[in-house]
Design an enzyme around this catalytic site. Structure first.
Site, mmCIF file in Angstrom:
data_model
loop_
_atom_site.group_PDB
_atom_site.id
_atom_site.type_symbol
_atom_site.label_atom_id
_atom_site.label_comp_id
_atom_site.label_asym_id
_atom_site.label_seq_id
_atom_site.Cartn_x
_atom_site.Cartn_y
_atom_site.Cartn_z
ATOM 1 N N ASN A 1 0.868 -1.180 0.000
ATOM 2 C CA ASN A 1 0.000 0.000 0.000
ATOM 3 C C ASN A 1 0.904 1.230 0.000
ATOM 4 O O ASN A 1 1.460 1.581 1.031
ATOM 5 C CB ASN A 1 -0.896 -0.033 1.251
ATOM 6 C CG ASN A 1 -1.723 1.232 1.398
ATOM 7 O OD1 ASN A 1 -1.822 2.035 0.466
ATOM 8 N ND2 ASN A 1 -2.318 1.425 2.573
ATOM 9 N N LYS B 1 0.088 4.214 -0.361
ATOM 10 C CA LYS B 1 -0.631 5.381 0.187
ATOM 11 C C LYS B 1 -0.433 6.602 -0.716
ATOM 12 O O LYS B 1 -0.251 6.447 -1.928
ATOM 13 C CB LYS B 1 -0.183 5.661 1.622
ATOM 14 C CG LYS B 1 -0.188 4.409 2.496
ATOM 15 C CD LYS B 1 -0.088 4.716 3.952
ATOM 16 C CE LYS B 1 0.084 3.429 4.739
ATOM 17 N NZ LYS B 1 -0.054 3.592 6.158
ATOM 18 N N HIS C 1 -9.681 0.667 4.953
ATOM 19 C CA HIS C 1 -8.401 0.976 5.616
ATOM 20 C C HIS C 1 -8.681 1.998 6.719
ATOM 21 O O HIS C 1 -9.502 2.902 6.551
ATOM 22 C CB HIS C 1 -7.409 1.540 4.587
ATOM 23 C CG HIS C 1 -6.013 1.614 5.132
ATOM 24 N ND1 HIS C 1 -5.619 2.598 6.008
ATOM 25 C CD2 HIS C 1 -4.940 0.808 4.949
ATOM 26 C CE1 HIS C 1 -4.340 2.394 6.333
ATOM 27 N NE2 HIS C 1 -3.910 1.307 5.699
ATOM 28 N N GLU D 1 -7.167 4.509 7.675
ATOM 29 C CA GLU D 1 -6.976 5.919 7.305
ATOM 30 C C GLU D 1 -8.204 6.465 6.580
ATOM 31 O O GLU D 1 -8.522 7.642 6.687
ATOM 32 C CB GLU D 1 -5.704 6.057 6.450
ATOM 33 C CG GLU D 1 -4.462 5.862 7.316
ATOM 34 C CD GLU D 1 -3.236 5.353 6.567
ATOM 35 O OE1 GLU D 1 -3.207 5.435 5.335
ATOM 36 O OE2 GLU D 1 -2.317 4.857 7.252
ATOM 37 N N GLU E 1 -5.345 -5.216 10.614
ATOM 38 C CA GLU E 1 -4.338 -4.168 10.785
ATOM 39 C C GLU E 1 -4.609 -3.403 12.079
ATOM 40 O O GLU E 1 -5.403 -2.440 12.085
ATOM 41 C CB GLU E 1 -4.408 -3.175 9.628
ATOM 42 C CG GLU E 1 -4.144 -3.772 8.273
ATOM 43 C CD GLU E 1 -3.629 -2.708 7.305
ATOM 44 O OE1 GLU E 1 -2.497 -2.840 6.871
ATOM 45 O OE2 GLU E 1 -4.362 -1.751 7.037
ATOM 46 N N GLY F 1 2.274 2.212 10.712
ATOM 47 C CA GLY F 1 3.185 3.352 10.563
ATOM 48 C C GLY F 1 3.873 3.769 11.848
ATOM 49 O O GLY F 1 4.492 4.829 11.901
ATOM 50 N N SER G 1 3.361 -2.137 10.382
ATOM 51 C CA SER G 1 4.819 -2.157 10.581
ATOM 52 C C SER G 1 5.427 -3.523 10.307
ATOM 53 O O SER G 1 6.345 -3.957 11.016
ATOM 54 C CB SER G 1 5.174 -1.659 11.989
ATOM 55 O OG SER G 1 4.738 -0.331 12.168
#
Ligand code: PEP
Length: 252
Positions: free
Chosen positions: A9, A11, A97, A99, A169, A175, A215
């Site tokens: 991904n 992003k 996701h 985000e 996730e 991240g 991560s």
């Protein structure tokens, strides 16, 4: 046997030249990638058209979109239709996701519609779920993740669920450099698999790939991928470095 998948991904990272260079670097290193794993990259939407042409002769790399809307066409400025993705031979699309859930208020109802629309156009949804740090700390994380799945994914008929990929996730690991331990990840993957079996039967439970994201790097991928219900990874930061992404593909 379940498909092994390593999906990158990217992003909202990399300008066009950087992104094209990274893709070309991956293509040139084909022999170093794990041939038994499905390699997927999800670049930014503006690059998908050119990338589709670049990978046309390299079908070991599949393209994924980071987003799609649930309507085929019309007055939805800025959105991406599954029909448009399909016309570029895009095989996968991220849905849910964290985000997008957090920054764009995507709720369970919208996510369910997106999954359904993608399946209708033969695009595999990679449905993301995972809990925030405070949910993990308050110890209701298992119920939280199961509810995310029940609300948006498990309301679909069994044949649709069978066409999905799930990515667990934990948000506290995305991240942050703080990966879930293999035991923490396996616990949730095992619960997801058990819930798939309870709702849709053993055959579907044993065929839906469940990826870990958060991560995941070359130095922890092997340990994570050795867990019995972890079928690969959804990789953010490490997918921006060709050699790291390649190493992760060889971590099964
Ligand atoms: C992600 O955003 O899906 C992700 C897993 O990111 P990272 O690998 O950078 O934690």
């Amino acid at each position: 046997m379940r498909k092994k998948i390593v999906a990158g991904n990217w992003k909202m990272n990399l300008d066009y030249t950087q992104a094209k260079n990274l893709l070309q670097d991956l293509i040139q290193n084909k022999d170093k990638f794990n041939a038994d794993a499905e390699i997927v990259i999800c670049p930014s939407a503006p690059y998908l058209g050119v990338f589709a042409e670049l990978v046309a002769a390299h079908d070991w790399i599949k393209l994924g979109s980071q987003n799609a809307y649930f309507i085929d066409s019309g007055a939805f400025t800025g959105e991406i239709s599954p029909v448009q993705l399909k016309s570029l031979n895009i095989k996968y699309c991220l849905v849910g996701h964290s985000e997008r859930r957090d920054n764009f208020n995507e709720d369970y109802n919208l996510l369910a519609k997106k999954v359904k629309a993608l399946i209708n156009h033969d695009i595999t949804p990679i449905f993301c779920c995972g809990e925030q740090l405070q949910v993990r700390s308050s110890n209701v994380y298992r119920e939280f993740v199961m509810k995310q799945l029940e609300d948006s994914l498990f309301s679909l008929p069994a044949p649709d669920v069978a066409k999905c990929v799930i990515a667990y996730e934990p948000i506290w690991a995305i991240g942050t450099g703080q990966t879930a331990s293999s035991e923490q990840a396996q616990e949730i993957h095992g619960l997801i698999r058990a819930r798939l079996e309870a709702n849709f039967g053993e055959k579907i439970a044993n065929s839906v790939p469940i990826l870990y994201g958060g991560s995941c790097k070359p130095d922890n991928a092997k340990e994570l991928f050795s867990q019995k219900d972890i079928d690969g990874g959804l990789i953010g930061g490490a997918s921006l470095v060709g050699a790291d992404f390649c190493d992760i593909s060889n971590s099964f």
